[in-house]
Each structure stands twice: as C-alpha cells, then as structure tokens.
Write a protein that holds these residues in place. Structure first.
Motif, PDB file in Angstrom:
ATOM      1  N   ILE A  28       0.842  -1.205   0.000  1.00 19.31           N
ATOM      2  CA  ILE A  28       0.000   0.000   0.000  1.00 19.31           C
ATOM      3  C   ILE A  28       0.877   1.256   0.000  1.00 19.31           C
ATOM      4  N   ALA A  29       1.924   1.240   0.792  1.00 16.02           N
ATOM      5  CA  ALA A  29       2.811   2.401   0.879  1.00 16.02           C
ATOM      6  C   ALA A  29       3.508   2.693  -0.452  1.00 16.02           C
ATOM      7  N   LEU A  30       3.656   1.682  -1.295  1.00 19.28           N
ATOM      8  CA  LEU A  30       4.358   1.846  -2.572  1.00 19.28           C
ATOM      9  C   LEU A  30       3.436   2.212  -3.739  1.00 19.28           C
ATOM     10  N   LEU A  31       2.143   2.289  -3.507  1.00 19.70           N
ATOM     11  CA  LEU A  31       1.198   2.630  -4.577  1.00 19.70           C
ATOM     12  C   LEU A  31       1.233   4.135  -4.816  1.00 19.70           C
ATOM     13  N   ASP A  32       2.154   4.576  -5.658  1.00 19.29           N
ATOM     14  CA  ASP A  32       2.336   6.008  -5.828  1.00 19.29           C
ATOM     15  C   ASP A  32       2.389   6.476  -7.281  1.00 19.29           C
ATOM     16  N   HIS A  33       1.891   5.674  -8.205  1.00 14.43           N
ATOM     17  CA  HIS A  33       1.787   6.064  -9.610  1.00 14.43           C
ATOM     18  C   HIS A  33       0.313   5.967 -10.038  1.00 14.43           C
ATOM     19  N   GLU A  34      -0.030   6.598 -11.138  1.00 13.18           N
ATOM     20  CA  GLU A  34      -1.398   6.484 -11.653  1.00 13.18           C
ATOM     21  C   GLU A  34      -1.668   5.092 -12.216  1.00 13.18           C
ATOM     22  N   MET A  53      -4.711 -10.016   0.373  1.00 14.24           N
ATOM     23  CA  MET A  53      -3.710  -8.975   0.150  1.00 14.24           C
ATOM     24  C   MET A  53      -3.943  -8.284  -1.195  1.00 14.24           C
ATOM     25  N   LEU A  54      -4.172  -9.060  -2.231  1.00 11.98           N
ATOM     26  CA  LEU A  54      -4.397  -8.481  -3.555  1.00 11.98           C
ATOM     27  C   LEU A  54      -5.665  -7.637  -3.573  1.00 11.98           C
ATOM     28  N   PHE A  55      -6.716  -8.101  -2.911  1.00  6.57           N
ATOM     29  CA  PHE A  55      -7.951  -7.306  -2.802  1.00  6.57           C
ATOM     30  C   PHE A  55      -7.702  -5.990  -2.081  1.00  6.57           C
ATOM     31  N   GLU A  56      -6.960  -6.038  -0.993  1.00  4.93           N
ATOM     32  CA  GLU A  56      -6.675  -4.814  -0.234  1.00  4.93           C
ATOM     33  C   GLU A  56      -5.869  -3.842  -1.083  1.00  4.93           C
ATOM     34  N   TRP A  57      -4.916  -4.346  -1.847  1.00  5.50           N
ATOM     35  CA  TRP A  57      -4.153  -3.479  -2.743  1.00  5.50           C
ATOM     36  C   TRP A  57      -5.057  -2.842  -3.785  1.00  5.50           C
ATOM     37  N   LEU A  58      -5.990  -3.621  -4.329  1.00  3.46           N
ATOM     38  CA  LEU A  58      -6.923  -3.058  -5.313  1.00  3.46           C
ATOM     39  C   LEU A  58      -7.779  -1.961  -4.688  1.00  3.46           C
ATOM     40  N   ARG A  59      -8.281  -2.188  -3.466  1.00  4.94           N
ATOM     41  CA  ARG A  59      -9.096  -1.179  -2.776  1.00  4.94           C
ATOM     42  C   ARG A  59      -8.295   0.090  -2.532  1.00  4.94           C
ATOM     43  N   GLU A  60      -7.089  -0.058  -2.029  1.00  7.03           N
ATOM     44  CA  GLU A  60      -6.259   1.111  -1.732  1.00  7.03           C
ATOM     45  C   GLU A  60      -5.834   1.829  -3.006  1.00  7.03           C
ATOM     46  N   ALA A  61      -5.530   1.079  -4.049  1.00  5.71           N
ATOM     47  CA  ALA A  61      -5.169   1.697  -5.327  1.00  5.71           C
ATOM     48  C   ALA A  61      -6.334   2.533  -5.837  1.00  5.71           C
ATOM     49  N   ASN A  62      -7.540   2.003  -5.719  1.00  5.39           N
ATOM     50  CA  ASN A  62      -8.728   2.739  -6.149  1.00  5.39           C
ATOM     51  C   ASN A  62      -8.868   4.048  -5.372  1.00  5.39           C
ATOM     52  N   LYS A  63      -8.632   4.007  -4.067  1.00  7.34           N
ATOM     53  CA  LYS A  63      -8.703   5.219  -3.239  1.00  7.34           C
ATOM     54  C   LYS A  63      -7.673   6.258  -3.675  1.00  7.34           C
ATOM     55  N   LYS A  64      -6.524   5.782  -4.154  1.00 10.02           N
ATOM     56  CA  LYS A  64      -5.434   6.678  -4.566  1.00 10.02           C
ATOM     57  C   LYS A  64      -5.492   7.015  -6.059  1.00 10.02           C
ATOM     58  N   ASN A  65      -6.601   6.644  -6.714  1.00 14.77           N
ATOM     59  CA  ASN A  65      -6.738   6.851  -8.162  1.00 14.77           C
ATOM     60  C   ASN A  65      -5.589   6.229  -8.949  1.00 14.77           C
ATOM     61  N   CYS A  66      -5.225   5.054  -8.541  1.00 14.57           N
ATOM     62  CA  CYS A  66      -4.153   4.292  -9.182  1.00 14.57           C
ATOM     63  C   CYS A  66      -4.774   3.073  -9.860  1.00 14.57           C
ATOM     64  N   HIS A  67      -4.481   2.902 -11.145  1.00 14.37           N
ATOM     65  CA  HIS A  67      -4.945   1.713 -11.859  1.00 14.37           C
ATOM     66  C   HIS A  67      -3.914   0.611 -11.621  1.00 14.37           C
ATOM     67  N   LEU A  68      -4.340  -0.501 -11.028  1.00 14.86           N
ATOM     68  CA  LEU A  68      -3.446  -1.579 -10.629  1.00 14.86           C
ATOM     69  C   LEU A  68      -3.734  -2.824 -11.449  1.00 14.86           C
ATOM     70  N   GLU A  69      -2.688  -3.420 -12.008  1.00 16.84           N
ATOM     71  CA  GLU A  69      -2.838  -4.657 -12.771  1.00 16.84           C
ATOM     72  C   GLU A  69      -1.801  -5.668 -12.304  1.00 16.84           C
ATOM     73  N   PHE A  70      -2.167  -6.950 -12.421  1.00 14.99           N
ATOM     74  CA  PHE A  70      -1.306  -8.042 -11.977  1.00 14.99           C
ATOM     75  C   PHE A  70      -0.692  -8.738 -13.183  1.00 14.99           C
ATOM     76  N   ILE A  71       0.584  -9.097 -13.051  1.00 19.46           N
ATOM     77  CA  ILE A  71       1.256  -9.822 -14.125  1.00 19.46           C
ATOM     78  C   ILE A  71       1.990 -11.034 -13.560  1.00 19.46           C
ATOM     79  N   ARG A  72       2.192 -12.003 -14.425  1.00 24.59           N
ATOM     80  CA  ARG A  72       3.007 -13.193 -14.166  1.00 24.59           C
ATOM     81  C   ARG A  72       2.644 -13.903 -12.864  1.00 24.59           C
TER      82      ARG A  72
END
Length: 101
Positions: A28-34, A53-72
């Motif tokens: 969460i602390a590292l979610l700092d890009h759009e 954990m992945l759900f929480e990251w998605l929720r927090e990214a949404n709050k920070k207006n960050c589009h988050l995608e998962f790879i590999r």
C-alpha cells in the motif's frame, strides 16, 4: 519482500498468514503512480491470505486513483483465484507493455 521498479511492484518469497499483514502494508505504501503493475512471478509460497492482500491493494489503489494490474501470476496464485471464483477481479494482464508513469 516487495521491491519497486519504476511503476512495478515485484513481490518475492512467501505470502502466507505469517507475513501477509506486513506485505499488505508495504505494498500500500508503494502505490504512488497512476498506473502500476504487480509482478508476482517470484512468489514461491502462498496460502489463501494472498487473495486478501491483492484485494486490499486493489481497494487502496482505487482510493489513490491508481490503476493496478497483476502480471506473471504463478500457478499457485492462479489456482487460488480460480478456487475462490475471483478471476473476474484478479485478472492477470497478458501483455504488460504500458510505459512507466
């Protein structure tokens, strides 16, 4: 462990009940890009807490207006995604070629 490479969070090692809280907060602390990618290829051990954990990251990214995608995603995480029926929410990006923000 999580390291940040530009707009990519690289998760390494185990994600289990023993460390998921710390990893969740670290991510969460590292979610700092759009736009950010989460590279899970180096995850070597998981339990079902990885999904929360992945759900929480998605929720927090949404709050920070960050589009988050998962790879590999490793097979172990793909299996849990299928088991819990959340493949419409946690969908791995097939071609992570978006430039860094």
């Amino acid at each position: 462990m999580i390291r940040c490479e530009g707009n990519t969070l690289v998760v390494q090692g185990a994600v289990t009940v023993n460390n998921v809280t710390a990893l969740t907060q670290e991510g969460i602390a590292l979610l700092d890009h759009e736009y950010m990618l989460v590279d899970l290829q180096q995850v070597i051990e998981v339990d079902s807490t990885v999904i929360s954990m992945l759900f929480e990251w998605l929720r927090e990214a949404n709050k920070k207006n960050c589009h988050l995608e998962f790879i590999r995603l490793p097979a172990s995480i793909e299996s849990l995604v299928q088991l819990y029926g959340v493949n419409d929410i946690i969908t791995p990006l097939s071609n992570p070629s978006k430039p860094e923000s």
